[in-house]
Design an enzyme around this catalytic site. Structure first.
Site, PDB file in Angstrom:
ATOM      1  CG  HIS A  42      67.349  18.209  46.900  1.00 14.86           C
ATOM      2  ND1 HIS A  42      68.537  18.858  47.163  1.00 14.86           N
ATOM      3  CD2 HIS A  42      67.686  16.945  46.564  1.00 14.86           C
ATOM      4  CE1 HIS A  42      69.534  18.031  46.969  1.00 14.86           C
ATOM      5  NE2 HIS A  42      69.062  16.850  46.603  1.00 14.86           N
ATOM      6  CG  HIS A 124      69.068  11.198  51.901  1.00 14.14           C
ATOM      7  ND1 HIS A 124      69.070  10.217  50.932  1.00 14.14           N
ATOM      8  CD2 HIS A 124      69.981  12.114  51.505  1.00 14.14           C
ATOM      9  CE1 HIS A 124      69.960  10.524  50.004  1.00 14.14           C
ATOM     10  NE2 HIS A 124      70.521  11.676  50.316  1.00 14.14           N
TER      11      HIS A 124
HETATM   12  O1  3AM Z   1      69.948  14.258  47.726  1.00  9.47           O
HETATM   13  P1  3AM Z   1      71.426  14.217  47.845  1.00  9.47           P
HETATM   14  O2  3AM Z   1      72.031  15.541  48.148  1.00  9.47           O
HETATM   15  O3  3AM Z   1      71.916  13.148  48.748  1.00  9.47           O
HETATM   16  O4  3AM Z   1      74.442  13.174  46.199  1.00  9.47           O
HETATM   17  C1  3AM Z   1      73.784  13.732  45.089  1.00  9.47           C
HETATM   18  C2  3AM Z   1      72.543  14.479  45.454  1.00  9.47           C
HETATM   19  O5  3AM Z   1      71.883  13.729  46.424  1.00  9.47           O
HETATM   20  C3  3AM Z   1      73.204  12.624  44.258  1.00  9.47           C
HETATM   21  O6  3AM Z   1      72.194  13.236  43.498  1.00  9.47           O
HETATM   22  C4  3AM Z   1      71.711  14.372  44.180  1.00  9.47           C
HETATM   23  C5  3AM Z   1      71.816  15.584  43.302  1.00  9.47           C
HETATM   24  O7  3AM Z   1      73.134  15.781  42.914  1.00  9.47           O
HETATM   25  N1  3AM Z   1      74.220  12.005  43.431  1.00  9.47           N
HETATM   26  C6  3AM Z   1      75.280  12.605  42.841  1.00  9.47           C
HETATM   27  N2  3AM Z   1      76.019  11.696  42.191  1.00  9.47           N
HETATM   28  C7  3AM Z   1      75.419  10.497  42.376  1.00  9.47           C
HETATM   29  C8  3AM Z   1      75.702   9.177  41.957  1.00  9.47           C
HETATM   30  N3  3AM Z   1      76.751   8.898  41.181  1.00  9.47           N
HETATM   31  C9  3AM Z   1      74.263  10.692  43.172  1.00  9.47           C
HETATM   32  N4  3AM Z   1      73.454   9.696  43.527  1.00  9.47           N
HETATM   33  C10 3AM Z   1      73.782   8.466  43.092  1.00  9.47           C
HETATM   34  N5  3AM Z   1      74.860   8.207  42.324  1.00  9.47           N
END
Ligand code: 3AM
Length: 175
Positions: A42, A124
């Site tokens: 995603h 990303h």
């Molecule tokens: O799209 P990605 O996989 O990079 O890394 C987590 C994931 O992103 C991000 O939110 C998405 C769904 O979990 N995520 C998790 N904790 C986070 C935080 N504290 C976060 N993004 C920003 N701050």
């Protein structure tokens, strides 16, 4: 009070999911990191953290008011962030519509009192996690393209050491 870990995101068409995981299997060796399941690929628009049901209702109402035309994503970039341990696919040029949508959702979330990431929006698609050691990156000789006609609110659950994502609600992109 019960809360859920939520974020706004864009899903990938199944054909693209399959093409990406086939490419990933050839492009990285198993030691590079832990691959995300195809269905979990995603693009995150706005991470909201733990959200109560009451705030979820408010956020959904605001999201439903967004009027924005569909746009096309060109996935033609890749990179490695060693600190969070993420290998990702991205866009050399983010379309205006994508940036506007993410900014709108982020400002709505802030207005609703949700957590907001201090990091700027870097669109990303995470491919590998736990990639904290140097990774040999493959040549950027790929290009996936798809139209985005909706965005979703997703719930992230962490079980047995891995996250999975479930769509709570989706909204169409309409001009
Ligand atoms: O799209 P990605 O996989 O990079 O890394 C987590 C994931 O992103 C991000 O939110 C998405 C769904 O979990 N995520 C998790 N904790 C986070 C935080 N504290 C976060 N993004 C920003 N701050």
């Amino acid at each position: 009070m019960s809360t859920r870990r939520l974020f706004f995101g864009i899903g990938l068409p199944q054909t693209i999911q399959q093409e990406i995981i086939a490419w990933r299997a050839a492009a990285f060796n198993a030691a590079a990191g832990r691959p995300l399941a195809a269905a979990n690929l995603h693009l995150t628009l706005a991470f909201l953290g733990e959200v109560s049901d009451e705030k979820t209702t408010a956020i959904c109402r605001l999201a439903g008011r967004i009027r924005q035309p569909p746009f096309t994503l060109h996935i033609d970039d890749a990179g490695h962030w060693p600190r969070p341990g993420v290998v990702w696919l991205g866009l050399r040029q983010a379309p205006r519509g994508l940036v506007q949508l993410a900014e709108m959702l982020r400002s709505q979330a802030a207005r609703s009192g949700c957590y907001q990431s201090p990091h700027p929006f870097h669109p990303h698609i995470s491919l590998l996690r736990n990639a904290t050691r140097p990774v040999a990156m493959p040549p950027r000789d790929f290009h996936w393209q798809f139209d985005v006609a909706q965005f979703s609110l997703l719930q992230s659950t962490f079980e047995q050491g891995r996250s999975s994502y479930k769509v709570i609600e989706s909204w169409p992109l309409i001009a």
